[in-house]
Design an enzyme around this catalytic site. Sequence first.
Site, PDB file in Angstrom:
ATOM      1  CG  LEU A  40      -2.044  -1.296   0.994  1.00 15.14           C
ATOM      2  CD1 LEU A  40      -2.684  -1.213   2.604  1.00 15.14           C
ATOM      3  CD2 LEU A  40      -3.048  -0.864   0.067  1.00 15.14           C
TER       4      LEU A  40
ATOM      5  CG  ASN B 257       6.486   0.767  16.653  1.00 11.55           C
ATOM      6  OD1 ASN B 257       7.512   1.271  16.346  1.00 11.55           O
ATOM      7  ND2 ASN B 257       6.144   0.661  17.702  1.00 11.55           N
TER       8      ASN B 257
ATOM      9  CE1 TYR C 114       3.217   2.010  14.334  1.00 13.79           C
ATOM     10  CE2 TYR C 114       3.696   2.438  16.660  1.00 13.79           C
ATOM     11  CZ  TYR C 114       2.906   1.995  15.639  1.00 13.79           C
ATOM     12  OH  TYR C 114       1.816   1.120  16.042  1.00 13.79           O
TER      13      TYR C 114
HETATM   14  P1  NAP Z   1       0.674  -6.908  12.261  1.00 17.77           P
HETATM   15  O1  NAP Z   1       0.353  -8.240  12.973  1.00 17.77           O
HETATM   16  O2  NAP Z   1       1.823  -6.765  11.528  1.00 17.77           O
HETATM   17  O3  NAP Z   1      -0.422  -6.805  10.979  1.00 17.77           O
HETATM   18  C1  NAP Z   1      -0.506  -5.804  10.334  1.00 17.77           C
HETATM   19  C2  NAP Z   1      -0.490  -6.298   8.886  1.00 17.77           C
HETATM   20  O4  NAP Z   1      -0.415  -5.102   7.810  1.00 17.77           O
HETATM   21  C3  NAP Z   1       0.326  -7.385   8.208  1.00 17.77           C
HETATM   22  O5  NAP Z   1      -0.082  -8.302   7.614  1.00 17.77           O
HETATM   23  C4  NAP Z   1       1.087  -6.310   7.169  1.00 17.77           C
HETATM   24  O6  NAP Z   1       1.698  -7.145   6.005  1.00 17.77           O
HETATM   25  C5  NAP Z   1       0.156  -5.458   6.590  1.00 17.77           C
HETATM   26  N1  NAP Z   1       1.170  -4.179   6.190  1.00 17.77           N
HETATM   27  C6  NAP Z   1       1.825  -3.524   7.023  1.00 17.77           C
HETATM   28  N2  NAP Z   1       2.370  -2.542   5.920  1.00 17.77           N
HETATM   29  C7  NAP Z   1       1.621  -2.869   4.619  1.00 17.77           C
HETATM   30  C8  NAP Z   1       1.874  -2.277   3.604  1.00 17.77           C
HETATM   31  N3  NAP Z   1       2.731  -0.919   3.245  1.00 17.77           N
HETATM   32  N4  NAP Z   1       0.858  -2.689   2.263  1.00 17.77           N
HETATM   33  C9  NAP Z   1       0.278  -3.673   2.744  1.00 17.77           C
HETATM   34  N5  NAP Z   1      -0.027  -4.436   3.929  1.00 17.77           N
HETATM   35  C10 NAP Z   1       0.708  -4.054   4.849  1.00 17.77           C
HETATM   36  O7  NAP Z   1       0.230  -5.809  12.996  1.00 17.77           O
HETATM   37  P2  NAP Z   1      -0.804  -5.415  14.253  1.00 17.77           P
HETATM   38  O8  NAP Z   1      -0.111  -5.303  15.664  1.00 17.77           O
HETATM   39  O9  NAP Z   1      -1.990  -6.048  14.102  1.00 17.77           O
HETATM   40  O10 NAP Z   1      -1.100  -3.950  13.904  1.00 17.77           O
HETATM   41  C11 NAP Z   1      -2.288  -3.329  13.234  1.00 17.77           C
HETATM   42  C12 NAP Z   1      -2.177  -1.903  13.550  1.00 17.77           C
HETATM   43  O11 NAP Z   1      -2.416  -1.817  14.899  1.00 17.77           O
HETATM   44  C13 NAP Z   1      -0.996  -1.061  12.895  1.00 17.77           C
HETATM   45  O12 NAP Z   1      -1.831   0.052  12.508  1.00 17.77           O
HETATM   46  C14 NAP Z   1      -0.516  -1.150  14.472  1.00 17.77           C
HETATM   47  O13 NAP Z   1       0.352   0.395  14.173  1.00 17.77           O
HETATM   48  C15 NAP Z   1      -1.589  -0.978  15.214  1.00 17.77           C
HETATM   49  N6  NAP Z   1      -1.138  -1.148  16.674  1.00 17.77           N
HETATM   50  C16 NAP Z   1      -0.938  -2.322  17.180  1.00 17.77           C
HETATM   51  C17 NAP Z   1      -0.564  -2.280  18.484  1.00 17.77           C
HETATM   52  C18 NAP Z   1      -0.450  -3.628  19.134  1.00 17.77           C
HETATM   53  O14 NAP Z   1      -0.267  -3.813  20.248  1.00 17.77           O
HETATM   54  N7  NAP Z   1      -0.308  -4.888  18.421  1.00 17.77           N
HETATM   55  C19 NAP Z   1      -0.670  -1.356  19.265  1.00 17.77           C
HETATM   56  C20 NAP Z   1      -1.065  -0.117  18.771  1.00 17.77           C
HETATM   57  C21 NAP Z   1      -1.311   0.187  17.534  1.00 17.77           C
HETATM   58  P3  NAP Z   1       2.848  -8.128   6.374  1.00 17.77           P
HETATM   59  O15 NAP Z   1       2.591  -9.183   6.984  1.00 17.77           O
HETATM   60  O16 NAP Z   1       3.550  -8.445   4.809  1.00 17.77           O
HETATM   61  O17 NAP Z   1       4.025  -7.123   7.077  1.00 17.77           O
END
Ligand code: NAP
Length: 260
Positions: free
Chosen positions: A65, A95, A154
Amino acid sequence: MDLQLKDKVYIVTGGSKGIGEAISRQIVREGGKLVIATRSKDATEALAKELREAGAQVHTVIGDLQDLAACERVIQETVAEFDQIDGIVNNAGVNDGASLEKGPEAFRASIKLNLFHYFDLVHYALPYLKASKGAIVNVSSKVAMTGQGQTSGYAAAKGAQLALTREWAAALLPDSIRVNAILPAEVMTPLYRKWLDSSFEDPAAKEAEIVANIPLGKRMTTAEEIADMCVFLLSPRSGHTTGQFMIVDGGYVHLDRSLT
Ligand code: NAP
């Protein structure tokens, strides 16, 4: 409560892992049609297959994206497949630890990785969101409010997502499009696991330390708890909620430290 998502069309970025996967599953559970826009092909195809076998209508768009053309393609394919767009969940993010020391190029790359596609997708989807009086949910982070250290890019992107939430909520009032943000804090996902494992000598000790500081239940928030808030914000049942920052974190950011 009937959330009235049945047969409506929702795009979830990063919708096949972690928080995004939970949101995708919850949209389908509520009867919505789902478009997963993400870059991890295998995980996405596996999830789509499982959901389709259970009767859901799911379309996938694989691409990075960060690429503007990929964002445009997400909207084109969604409309070609389902004719309408009722909501966008901007969730994909990483992050990536672009700190002050790592310098200007890392900072710029982090903004591209975490911010621009939030804008680009909404821009391309706007005519369809206007037609449906749709809803937008931006998944931000508590880092936007608390900082974390060593992650300037981030933090800046997550803060900008909150600013855009308020800006779009204001700009889109005449179109009855609602725009809200969710701020997770500590949710165990592939991204979180990678951050723990790559940032600390003793990840298990760090995890225990974090969990001990979460007031409600001394546990992490589940991805499903984030997804529940998300489907509510997509739903007409939250019809008078716009421009809000929902902090779903068991009281981690705001409650009195003496409670931990
Ligand atoms: P995750 O487990 O890494 O899942 C994120 C998904 O987004 C992955 O499938 C990743 O693909 C995809 N992605 C990332 N960049 C992309 C790009 N440029 N184009 C297409 N797909 C992309 O992360 P998560 O922890 O669920 O986080 C989801 C959201 O919550 C994020 O915005 C994060 O900042 C936010 N968040 C999470 C937490 C937490 O505690 N987990 C806390 C605060 C905020 P790949 O697998 O290919 O990388």
